[in-house]
Design an enzyme around this catalytic site. Structure first.
Site, PDB file in Angstrom:
ATOM      1  N   ASP A  11       0.856  -1.187   0.000  1.00 25.73           N
ATOM      2  CA  ASP A  11       0.000   0.000   0.000  1.00 25.73           C
ATOM      3  C   ASP A  11       0.896   1.243   0.000  1.00 25.73           C
ATOM      4  OD1 ASP A  11      -2.963   0.753   1.981  1.00 25.73           O
ATOM      5  OD2 ASP A  11      -1.871   1.991   0.549  1.00 25.73           O
ATOM      6  N   ASP A 113      -2.904   2.274  -6.242  1.00 30.38           N
ATOM      7  CA  ASP A 113      -1.809   2.335  -5.273  1.00 30.38           C
ATOM      8  C   ASP A 113      -1.751   1.136  -4.328  1.00 30.38           C
ATOM      9  OD1 ASP A 113      -4.126   2.939  -3.890  1.00 30.38           O
ATOM     10  OD2 ASP A 113      -3.113   4.268  -2.498  1.00 30.38           O
ATOM     11  N   GLU A 114      -2.442   0.063  -4.667  1.00 29.72           N
ATOM     12  CA  GLU A 114      -2.441  -1.120  -3.801  1.00 29.72           C
ATOM     13  C   GLU A 114      -2.322  -2.379  -4.632  1.00 29.72           C
ATOM     14  OE1 GLU A 114      -5.695  -1.752  -1.036  1.00 29.72           O
ATOM     15  OE2 GLU A 114      -5.920   0.426  -0.898  1.00 29.72           O
TER      16      GLU A 114
END
Length: 418
Positions: A11, A113-114
């Site tokens: 993350d 973003d993960e």
DNA sequence: TCTGGGGTCCTAGGACCC
DNA sequence: TCTGGGGTCCTAGGACCC
């Protein structure tokens, strides 16, 4: 069994803000916006003024993602504000994915973003998984300039909760043996799938922590919250076994495009233009994904923020921009009652691949004229850019002839499904 | 100058059919 | 002239995620 799996969740810390900070530094800025109260936010002039990301110092002022910029400024008048640059975010995201691919091919991109990494059965290659997680975290920091938090466990749910426990720039494990100590004391709202509407319902049942939920009577919970109750009860007990899906296995369920217009739309003609500009992009994405759709929906929000939606099942399949737009016009006209509008959206779903229908529906003789036009326009836009050709009704209309990106998000955003 | 945009999944009610 | 139930399809709306 699932307890033998090894899953990481990676993350990016305050992704939009970190990426903007790195970019500014690379372009010669001496100030790191991560170290001051700062936010990434849209422009209120265009009615896009909400907080998309915040720095850790900004968090100390209780500024929250999704809140209006004006209210953030009330909390912190000296707040430093930067505009989002989505191209940059996609480039940063891709750079991280490419780095992670060096460690395992089994990667599920969960959002910009993960992502989840599957290291199951790779003990010989990576005997010490905590050392591995730290190596990945440090490599991203050194090579790309931003920090991540990594959660380590035996399933995706626990790995995701784990990555949230310590931020920024941290690695945290959360194996079943650690649930009681590390996860159960957390607020129930920290659990994946327990959001704004569920928290008060659980509180009413005297459930305040994840541990309270885990130890609650499942039957009562199911009676109150239906299937959702069972899902979150399992999560609270660390029970989850969905596979890490590599991108090839994921198929899109629908395509949507919506926009907030800088001014109120108050007449039907103008609304239709906005709808058409939304459909241009939807049509291109649909054709690009080699799909047809058979359900069209429209939605809009009035200037006083009341939302409406309407959908229609088509009894045919189409990927034609004009067909979709015409169905959307009809839905809009049936629903709209002359309220001033700030936001309009179009969605298509119930997709099916065009591989088969291409032959049966569009043989050479019966080839739809719209289809030829769409294909021609697509190829011109592909070669010369999306602004190279557009419909003349948009000239001097103050509206964009195309709304929304086409291909920048070529990874699925599967927010609420692990 | 107040409040974005893109997804997935579930539920409930009515129509319609047997 | 008492008021069954299943099943499917369609639509609206709400929940969650990033």
């Amino acid at each position: 069994m699932s307890s033998n799996r090894l899953i990481f969740h990676v993350d990016v810390n305050s992704a939009y803000l970190s990426w903007t900070a790195v970019d500014r530094i690379q372009h010669g800025s001496t100030m790191d916006i991560r170290e001051i109260p700062s936010v990434v936010a849209g422009d209120p002039k265009n009615r896009h003024g909400i907080i998309l990301a915040k720095s850790i110092p900004a968090k100390k002022y209780k500024i929250q993602t999704g809140e209006p910029l004006y209210s953030a400024l009330e909390k912190c008048p000296q707040l430093f504000i930067v505009s989002p640059c989505y191209d940059l975010f996609v480039r940063c995201s891709n750079a991280m994915m490419n780095l992670l691919k060096e460690y395992t091919p089994r990667i599920q991109r969960f959002s910009v973003d993960e992502c989840f990494l599957d290291f199951t059965g790779m003990e010989n290659l990576y005997p010490d998984y905590m050392a591995l997680a730290n190596e990945i975290k440090d490599k991203i920091k050194t090579e790309l300039g931003f920090t991540v938090s990594i959660g380590v466990s035996c399933n995706k749910l626990l790995a995701k909760v784990a990555s949230d426990i310590k931020k920024p720039d941290a690695v945290t494990s959360l194996f079943p043996s650690e649930i009681k100590e590390k996860m159960w004391p957390l607020d129930v709202g920290d659990l994946f799938m327990v959001g704004r509407a569920t928290i008060p319902k659980l509180n009413k049942l005297n459930i305040f922590t994840i541990g309270d939920l885990a130890n609650y009577n499942l039957d009562i919970l199911k009676a109150q919250l239906k299937s959702h109750g069972a899902v979150i009860w399992n999560y609270a007990n660390g029970i989850e076994n969905s596979p890490v899906r590599t991108s090839n296995h994921i198929s899109m369920k629908g395509i949507g495009n919506s926009t907030t217009i800088p001014f109120n739309v108050e007449n039907k003609e103008e609304a239709h233009k906005v709808i058409l500009s939304l459909c241009e992009t939807i049509g291109m994405r649909l054709r690009d994904s080699k799909n047809f759709c058979s359900l069209v929906s429209i939605s809009f929000r009035t200037s006083n923020f009341y939302g409406y939606g309407r959908q229609k099942k088509l009894h045919y399949y189409t990927d034609s921009t004009m067909k979709i737009a015409e169905e959307a016009y009809k839905l809009f006209d049936e629903l709209w009652q002359n309220e001033p509008l700030r936001h309009i959206g179009v969605q298509v779903s119930e997709l099916c691949t065009n591989e088969f229908y291409q032959i049966t529906l569009f043989d050479e003789k019966g080839m739809d004229k719209n289809r030829t036009i769409d294909k021609t326009i697509d190829s011109i836009r592909l070669r010369f850019g999306s602004k190279s050709i557009y419909r003349c009704i948009f000239l001097q209309s103050g509206l964009k002839p195309l709304t929304g990106g086409t291909n920048e998000n070529d990874f699925p955003m599967m927010g609420s499904t692990l």
